[in-house]
Write a protein that holds these residues in place. Structure first.
Motif, PDB file in Angstrom:
ATOM      1  N   THR A 128       0.798  -1.223   0.000  1.00  0.00           N
ATOM      2  CA  THR A 128       0.000   0.000   0.000  1.00  0.00           C
ATOM      3  C   THR A 128       0.830   1.272   0.000  1.00  0.00           C
ATOM      4  OG1 THR A 128      -0.131  -0.063   2.408  1.00  0.00           O
ATOM      5  CG2 THR A 128      -1.911  -1.140   1.185  1.00  0.00           C
ATOM      6  N   MET A 155       0.202   5.376  -1.165  1.00  0.00           N
ATOM      7  CA  MET A 155       0.420   5.619  -2.594  1.00  0.00           C
ATOM      8  C   MET A 155      -0.131   6.965  -3.058  1.00  0.00           C
ATOM      9  SD  MET A 155       2.159   3.357  -3.901  1.00  0.00           S
ATOM     10  CE  MET A 155       2.523   1.689  -4.286  1.00  0.00           C
ATOM     11  N   ARG A 156      -1.077   7.526  -2.332  1.00  0.00           N
ATOM     12  CA  ARG A 156      -1.684   8.798  -2.751  1.00  0.00           C
ATOM     13  C   ARG A 156      -0.830  10.009  -2.408  1.00  0.00           C
ATOM     14  NH1 ARG A 156      -7.720   8.649  -3.437  1.00  0.00           N
ATOM     15  NH2 ARG A 156      -8.212   6.452  -3.502  1.00  0.00           N
ATOM     16  N   SER A 157       0.181   9.830  -1.587  1.00  0.00           N
ATOM     17  CA  SER A 157       1.048  10.946  -1.201  1.00  0.00           C
ATOM     18  C   SER A 157       1.893  11.395  -2.391  1.00  0.00           C
ATOM     19  CB  SER A 157       1.971  10.543  -0.057  1.00  0.00           C
ATOM     20  OG  SER A 157       1.215  10.226   1.087  1.00  0.00           O
ATOM     21  N   ASN A 158       2.181  12.675  -2.427  1.00  0.00           N
ATOM     22  CA  ASN A 158       3.032  13.229  -3.475  1.00  0.00           C
ATOM     23  C   ASN A 158       4.481  13.100  -3.024  1.00  0.00           C
ATOM     24  OD1 ASN A 158       4.023  14.553  -5.679  1.00  0.00           O
ATOM     25  ND2 ASN A 158       3.121  16.538  -5.166  1.00  0.00           N
TER      26      ASN A 158
END
Length: 155
Positions: free
Chosen positions: A24, A41-44
């Motif tokens: 994840t 995974m959504r983090s920049n």
């Protein structure tokens, strides 16, 4: 350790070392306090090895900019403080990278680069020798990728 395992995470101060990849996301360790965090995974997230600085003619890899700073600072000293006045930072950066594009490289970018350099310098990651070795390895990897692309059949 190389710049390929060092991360900048949007919204989090400082730099992080990539420790473990998970299904994840991944686990990273902060350079500031040594604490481990999990990042989804959504983090920049940006790898320092993938960051480049705009010049008037091309983009220069961050490792090359770090190497120029290390050369200017006699391969051992830290750079000026990232908290200096913007005009001081810009003139310092102009000494390091004279052809940087002033329309696309903002003082905030220069602050980050100098701050990152000063974080990595005590760990020996931004010495001229270490960066020269890293740049050679990156060049070899790029050549291997180009060879693989050339071997692929045309569609």
């Amino acid at each position: 350790m190389s710049l390929q395992k060092i991360l900048a995470i949007s919204g989090k101060p400082g730099l992080f070392e990539l420790k473990i990849q998970t299904r994840t996301g991944f686990v990273a360790e902060s350079f500031l306090d040594g604490k481990k965090i999990t990042v989804g995974m959504r983090s920049n997230v940006s790898l320092l090895s993938e960051i480049a600085v705009y010049t008037y003619s091309e983009e220069i890899k961050l490792a090359e900019v770090f190497k120029a700073i290390a050369t200017k600072e006699s391969n051992g000293a830290t750079a000026i403080s990232h908290k200096e006045d913007n005009s001081v930072l810009v003139s310092y950066f102009r000494e390091v990278l004279p052809e940087f594009d002033e329309d696309r490289v903002y003082p905030s970018d220069i602050k980050k680069i100098i701050n990152w350099y000063n974080m990595l310098q005590p760990k020996g990651l931004v010495s001229v020798d270490a960066l020269s070795k890293e740049l050679k390895e990156a060049e070899k990897d790029a050549e291997k990728e180009a060879e693989k692309e050339a071997e692929k059949p045309a569609e």
